[in-house]
Design a protein around this motif. Structure first.
Motif, short mmCIF file in Angstrom:
data_model
loop_
_atom_site.label_atom_id
_atom_site.label_comp_id
_atom_site.label_asym_id
_atom_site.label_seq_id
_atom_site.Cartn_x
_atom_site.Cartn_y
_atom_site.Cartn_z
N PHE A 112 -28.74 39.93 -26.66
CA PHE A 112 -29.97 39.38 -27.22
C PHE A 112 -30.94 39.11 -26.07
N VAL A 113 -32.19 38.87 -26.40
CA VAL A 113 -33.20 38.51 -25.40
C VAL A 113 -33.22 36.99 -25.31
N PRO A 114 -32.79 36.39 -24.21
CA PRO A 114 -32.72 34.93 -24.12
C PRO A 114 -34.11 34.29 -24.13
N VAL A 115 -34.30 33.35 -25.03
CA VAL A 115 -35.54 32.58 -25.13
C VAL A 115 -35.16 31.12 -25.29
N PHE A 116 -35.76 30.25 -24.48
CA PHE A 116 -35.45 28.83 -24.54
C PHE A 116 -36.74 28.02 -24.60
N GLU A 117 -36.68 26.89 -25.28
CA GLU A 117 -37.83 26.00 -25.39
C GLU A 117 -37.42 24.58 -25.06
N SER A 118 -38.34 23.86 -24.43
CA SER A 118 -38.10 22.47 -24.08
C SER A 118 -39.33 21.65 -24.43
N SER A 119 -39.11 20.50 -25.03
CA SER A 119 -40.21 19.60 -25.36
C SER A 119 -40.36 18.48 -24.34
N SER A 120 -39.44 18.38 -23.38
CA SER A 120 -39.57 17.37 -22.33
C SER A 120 -40.58 17.85 -21.29
N ASN A 121 -40.82 17.03 -20.28
CA ASN A 121 -41.86 17.36 -19.31
C ASN A 121 -41.41 18.31 -18.21
N SER A 122 -40.18 18.81 -18.30
CA SER A 122 -39.71 19.76 -17.29
C SER A 122 -38.54 20.58 -17.83
N MET A 123 -38.32 21.72 -17.19
CA MET A 123 -37.21 22.60 -17.53
C MET A 123 -36.68 23.20 -16.23
N THR A 124 -35.38 23.31 -16.14
CA THR A 124 -34.74 23.85 -14.93
C THR A 124 -33.84 25.02 -15.32
N PHE A 125 -33.93 26.11 -14.54
CA PHE A 125 -32.99 27.20 -14.76
C PHE A 125 -32.32 27.58 -13.44
N GLN A 126 -31.05 27.93 -13.55
CA GLN A 126 -30.19 28.19 -12.40
C GLN A 126 -29.58 29.58 -12.55
N ILE A 127 -29.61 30.36 -11.48
CA ILE A 127 -28.99 31.69 -11.47
C ILE A 127 -27.88 31.70 -10.42
N VAL A 128 -26.67 32.01 -10.85
CA VAL A 128 -25.52 32.10 -9.96
C VAL A 128 -25.00 33.53 -9.98
N THR A 129 -24.79 34.13 -8.81
CA THR A 129 -24.29 35.50 -8.73
C THR A 129 -22.92 35.53 -8.08
N GLY A 130 -22.14 36.57 -8.38
CA GLY A 130 -20.80 36.73 -7.85
C GLY A 130 -20.78 37.37 -6.48
N LEU A 131 -19.59 37.76 -6.04
CA LEU A 131 -19.41 38.28 -4.70
C LEU A 131 -19.65 39.78 -4.59
N THR A 132 -19.70 40.48 -5.74
CA THR A 132 -19.86 41.94 -5.71
C THR A 132 -21.26 42.31 -5.23
N LYS A 133 -21.32 43.29 -4.31
CA LYS A 133 -22.63 43.78 -3.85
C LYS A 133 -23.23 44.67 -4.93
N PHE A 134 -24.30 44.18 -5.51
CA PHE A 134 -24.94 44.89 -6.61
C PHE A 134 -26.40 44.46 -6.66
N PRO A 135 -27.35 45.41 -6.77
CA PRO A 135 -28.78 45.02 -6.81
C PRO A 135 -29.13 44.36 -8.15
N ARG A 136 -29.38 43.08 -8.11
CA ARG A 136 -29.67 42.32 -9.32
C ARG A 136 -31.17 42.08 -9.45
N SER A 137 -31.65 42.11 -10.70
CA SER A 137 -33.08 41.91 -10.97
C SER A 137 -33.24 41.17 -12.29
N VAL A 138 -34.10 40.17 -12.30
CA VAL A 138 -34.37 39.38 -13.51
C VAL A 138 -35.88 39.22 -13.65
N PHE A 139 -36.39 39.53 -14.84
CA PHE A 139 -37.82 39.32 -15.12
C PHE A 139 -37.94 38.10 -16.02
#
Length: 607
Positions: A112-139
């Motif tokens: 699915f296409v991840p979509v999130f909404e927050s009504s508070s005054n801030s939002m935090t997102f965290q990206i954690v990657t593994g040990l495998t060498k792989f070109p990762r890209s996120v839009f």
């Protein structure tokens, strides 16, 4: 020597600048925590392209202004496909840190296409990657929005066995920062076939910017059938009786969007018969396996009008117009019903006896206030069964450019001049020619929930505003006009809500034919159906100019790489080096010119 010395100094400066760039780049790679809002930026929307390496743990925080909500969309995710979601993922938290409530999680295995909404005054997102060498890209694309901002015709529930819908403003450009969700639900035993008759969105290989997401189920967490953009006319099918369609747009490059229609396909014998009612017809489905048990086949079926024949495929389908094929209309207090009868004609083998059950199916669509009651009676040797579901009359309210009511206003919001004449039309979408539409009440409000204050334009069919003019009854259309105004000390938007009455045009005592009734009599004249329709917002043109001057509507994408400060340092260093090269060139030319001039004007020695 002087020139050589200067070149040497400039070379040292360039090397030291490059060393500083390398140091900054290394520092930028080691730190990936950044703020995407707050006092330093404060953008109302932003697009980010994140290039990530192995073994990273990066956190970003979005700060929103007051009275706004945050929506963040991960329209393209390329993480390590071989990793587990526990070791490589994206987590979104409600608040300014990862200790806040978890809004959701996404990884490479999500469908699915991840979509999130927050009504508070801030939002935090965290990206954690593994040990495998792989070109990762996120839009990533996020923006702030207000719950009071309502886009007309943006999403909704579609419950009929067939129907159509389109993007807001179609075929004119779709609005910016729109997120529209359509839920399609048909009867059990059916699946859905969705056809895009027209599709034109921003072209992108991965559909990162403007896109349509079609899900095989009742919500956006169901399996993703396809993510669409660009141009085309695709056809998609669900595996069940539910489908969800999402339109997401950003802040630039708006095109005309899409137009789509859907129909239901009978897939198995959950019920022997089914009935659905829409504004202009009844649709009856009969299972083919139901007939042999009664010693009948499809050639034995007949409506009140025997010339109206069914379509036969894997099921037998009657599409019965409300005013044709022998359909009988009945008018009672505050209700209109349409009835037809399917009979089974026996092939007689004797004029005296029969061994077949006497079977008929009576189908009725009963239109009540805000719903349609669909009733089916199956009489089988005096045994009556009935089946009922709910539907709705199809009405709409829209603005037009002139009193000819030919050119529909597609713009949303609709920007007008103060005191400009506006033309409003309510439309009943039905094939029954004997119905007429009447505007009983029309009210304006600065908000879409029509909380106080409100202003009456029409009440009991009578104009309450001095600029208002109600047009005479005209079939399936109710029309009026008024001059644009603005609410004092409130938001700059104006929304309209009209109560629409539907009557039998042949009933001269109906409420519709009574027209303006300043004081209601104790005996209220009859009408057959009523509903409420809303349009808006309408805004003044000067508000649009102020919005443009504030820079809230950029015309190009500002997709930024996460190390944006590094890019600016590169640009600054390049400008410094370019300036040094120009200085060297000017100094060199001046040096040789002076030497040449000295040789030319050398004085002769006198002995």
């Amino acid at each position: 020597m002087e020139v050589t010395g200067r070149l040497f100094i400039w070379a040292i400066l360039a090397v030291s600048c490059g060393a500083q760039l390398n140091s900054t780049e290394a520092e930028g790679k080691s730190r990936c925590t950044a703020s995407l809002g707050g006092a330093n930026l404060g953008e109302t929307h932003k697009a980010l392209v994140l290039q990530l390496s192995a073994n990273e743990n990066c956190t970003w925080t979005i700060e929103r202004p007051e009275n706004r909500s945050i929506r963040i969309i991960f329209s393209y995710i390329k993480l390590d496909p071989g990793s587990r979601c526990e070791t490589e993922n994206i987590k979104v938290f409600d608040g300014s840190s990862t200790s806040g409530p978890l809004l959701g999680k996404a990884c490479s295995r999500n469908d699915f296409v991840p979509v999130f909404e927050s009504s508070s005054n801030s939002m935090t997102f965290q990206i954690v990657t593994g040990l495998t060498k792989f070109p990762r890209s996120v839009f990533i694309f996020y923006y702030f929005f207000s719950a009071a901002t309502v886009i007309p015709n943006c999403g909704g529930d579609l419950r009929a066995l067939e129907g159509s819908f389109s993007s807001p403003n179609y075929p004119k450009p779709h609005p910016e920062l729109a997120y529209c969700v359509w839920h399609i639900q048909v009867g059990k035993g059916y699946k859905i076939q969705l056809k895009f008759t027209d599709l034109l969105l921003e072209m992108d290989e991965n559909c990162k910017f403007d896109f349509i997401a079609v899900y095989d189920g009742p919500s956006t967490t169901a399996g993703l059938l396809k993510q669409l953009c660009g141009r085309g006319k695709p056809t998609l099918e669900s595996s069940s009786d539910a489908m969800t369609v999402v339109l997401s747009t950003d802040y630039a490059n708006s095109y005309k969007g899409f137009s789509a229609s859907y129909t239901s396909i009978y897939i198995h014998d959950v019920n022997t018969t089914s009935l659905s009612c829409v504004s202009d017809k009844m649709r009856v489905i009969i299972s083919k396996s139901y007939l042999p048990a009664l010693n009948y086949n499809e050639s034995n079926l007949q409506l009140n009008d025997p010339t109206c024949r069914p379509n036969v495929s894997n099921v037998i389908e009657f599409s019965i117009p409300l005013h044709e094929c022998g359909t009988v209309k009945k008018i009672e207090d505050h209700a209109i019903s349409y009835t037809n009868r399917i009979t089974f004609i026996e092939s007689p083998v004797s004029a005296v006896i029969t061994r077949q059950k006497l079977l008929q199916i009576v189908v009725t669509c009963e239109m009540e206030y805000n719903s349609t009651v669909e009733i089916m009676y199956i009489t089988e040797d005096d045994i009556i069964q009935n089946q009922s579901v709910l539907g709705k009359y199809n009405t709409s309210l829209a603005l037009y450019e002139s009193d000819s009511f030919e050119n529909l206003v597609q713009e949303s919001p609709y920007y007008v001049d103060l005191n400009q004449t506006l033309f409003v039309q309510a439309t009943l979408h039905t094939s029954d020619p004997s119905l007429v539409v009447f505007l009983d009440t029309c009210r304006a409000s600065p908000t879409s929930d029509f909380a106080s204050p409100t202003y009456d334009l029409i009440s009991s069919g009578c104009c309450q505003d001095e600029t208002c003019k109600v047009y005479p009854l005209f079939g399936h259309y109710g029309r009026f006009q008024f001059n644009a105004f603005k609410f004092l000390k409130h938001l700059n938007s104006v929304y309209l809500k009209c109560k629409i009455l539907i009557c039998d045009n042949n009933d001269q005592t109906s409420r519709c034919n009574q027209g303006c009734v300043p004081r209601r009599k104790r005996d209220i004249p009859s009408y057959k159906w009523k509903t409420d329709s809303v349009i808006g917002p309408i805004r003044l043109k000067r508000d649009r100019s102020a919005s443009r001057d504030s820079g809230l509507l950029p015309q190009i994408h500002e997709a930024e790489i996460s190390n944006q400060p590094l890019s600016r340092l590169y640009l600054f260093s390049f400008m410094v080096l370019a300036l040094n090269v120009v200085i060297v060139a000017i100094t060199t030319v001046k040096h040789f010119l002076n030497r040449w001039m000295d040789h030319r004007y050398q004085k002769l020695q006198v002995y």
